[in-house]
Design a protein around this motif. Sequence first.
Motif, PDB file in Angstrom:
ATOM      1  N   ALA A  19     -24.878 140.221  -0.615  1.00 45.94           N
ATOM      2  CA  ALA A  19     -25.819 140.899  -1.507  1.00 45.94           C
ATOM      3  C   ALA A  19     -27.154 141.138  -0.811  1.00 45.94           C
ATOM      4  N   VAL A  20     -27.629 140.147  -0.024  1.00 49.64           N
ATOM      5  CA  VAL A  20     -28.865 140.330   0.741  1.00 49.64           C
ATOM      6  C   VAL A  20     -28.685 141.427   1.784  1.00 49.64           C
ATOM      7  N   ALA A  21     -27.542 141.416   2.467  1.00 52.82           N
ATOM      8  CA  ALA A  21     -27.277 142.458   3.460  1.00 52.82           C
ATOM      9  C   ALA A  21     -27.208 143.830   2.800  1.00 52.82           C
ATOM     10  N   ALA A  22     -26.683 143.879   1.576  1.00 48.97           N
ATOM     11  CA  ALA A  22     -26.614 145.155   0.867  1.00 48.97           C
ATOM     12  C   ALA A  22     -27.997 145.668   0.511  1.00 48.97           C
ATOM     13  N   GLN A  23     -28.910 144.764   0.123  1.00 48.63           N
ATOM     14  CA  GLN A  23     -30.293 145.174  -0.134  1.00 48.63           C
ATOM     15  C   GLN A  23     -30.923 145.717   1.145  1.00 48.63           C
ATOM     16  N   ASP A  24     -30.640 145.066   2.267  1.00 53.58           N
ATOM     17  CA  ASP A  24     -31.142 145.522   3.566  1.00 53.58           C
ATOM     18  C   ASP A  24     -30.579 146.905   3.880  1.00 53.58           C
ATOM     19  N   ARG A  27     -32.309 149.603   1.788  1.00 54.18           N
ATOM     20  CA  ARG A  27     -33.602 150.007   2.362  1.00 54.18           C
ATOM     21  C   ARG A  27     -33.393 150.929   3.562  1.00 54.18           C
ATOM     22  N   ALA A  28     -32.387 150.597   4.395  1.00 59.35           N
ATOM     23  CA  ALA A  28     -32.131 151.428   5.572  1.00 59.35           C
ATOM     24  C   ALA A  28     -31.658 152.821   5.179  1.00 59.35           C
ATOM     25  N   HIS A  29     -30.835 152.911   4.145  1.00 62.99           N
ATOM     26  CA  HIS A  29     -30.339 154.219   3.719  1.00 62.99           C
ATOM     27  C   HIS A  29     -31.465 155.087   3.177  1.00 62.99           C
ATOM     28  N   PRO A 125     -33.119 143.505   9.766  1.00 63.08           N
ATOM     29  CA  PRO A 125     -33.444 142.070   9.752  1.00 63.08           C
ATOM     30  C   PRO A 125     -32.230 141.169   9.569  1.00 63.08           C
ATOM     31  N   THR A 126     -31.210 141.663   8.864  1.00 67.34           N
ATOM     32  CA  THR A 126     -30.035 140.824   8.607  1.00 67.34           C
ATOM     33  C   THR A 126     -28.963 140.934   9.693  1.00 67.34           C
ATOM     34  N   ASP A 127     -29.189 141.734  10.714  1.00 69.41           N
ATOM     35  CA  ASP A 127     -28.208 141.840  11.798  1.00 69.41           C
ATOM     36  C   ASP A 127     -28.194 140.555  12.626  1.00 69.41           C
TER      37      ASP A 127
END
Length: 308
Positions: A19-24, A27-29, A125-127
């Motif tokens: 879910a955190v990665a999806a929020q990231d 933002r990227a999209h 940031p989550t990579d």
Amino acid sequence: MDDDALYRDLADLSDPVRAVAAQDALRAHRAYPLMVLAGPMFGVAEETPHGWQIISLGEATPQCSRDDLANHLRRLGPSEEYQEAARVLDWERHDEMTVAGRRFRVVRVEQVLRMNETEPEPPRPTDLDPRSAYDHPMELLPAFPRSEPRSLLSTQFTAALSRPGFLSDEALNDAHRAAATHPFLFPMRPAFSVAEYLHDGWRAATAACPTPTHARNSLADYLLNVLPVLEHPDPETAAAYARAAHLLTGARLDELEVQGRRFRIVRLEKVARLGPDGPELPRPSDFDPDPPVEILALQLKAEGLLEE
């Protein structure tokens, strides 16, 4: 697609990390809404009861992956079946082989850049980005899913393919055919590379790397060891390249300007196409100039470029 629908398409809401990665990703999209197909990479996969296990990935041409498959078969053991199949690949082009009851395939994976009007997306940031060596298990491509293809990726791929002049007619026909035969798009782990800004836009400067740190190290090596050989810079410029290389890796920078040159670590999404029979194989229009190794050796000997 509104933000709520986009988030649902990206997220597994039952998994907090995803879910955190999806929020990231959301933002990227928003920041980098344009998808650009950066060309394929190729690898080798083996069919297993759980899906297609990636054995190797990252080659620029199908033939390089055929050579990788031959080497993999040789390493599997002294069995005559494995050794004979490897010898066949030394002379003939095969993108799929069943050897000793095991099914192997050369697979095609699309590389995708996300951009806005002026620049490509850097790492998120989550990579995953460890400082030390990154040794990870190879990925598993699922058997053909029964669900519908991911709507977001499908829509963006269609838009990317429709840009005039992006693909030759032959490549465009192959792409449309692949969308029908391998309709499910499976996102894989991202890769990272170095891009340099030239007068007409960003251009790739290195091959794909598994982490941003690997890409930074690749750029540092380019500044320290490659550019001095290629350009024979004056001592002041060489020293500036060396300072930039050390700053890049020490501070873990994703962008760098040195001597009027601008470099960026860019994020490459990897996307596999799946069909009822598994992952997509190389396409007829894919760049594949080299013959098998034994044929190439004969050609080089005939030209006097390789001794008997």
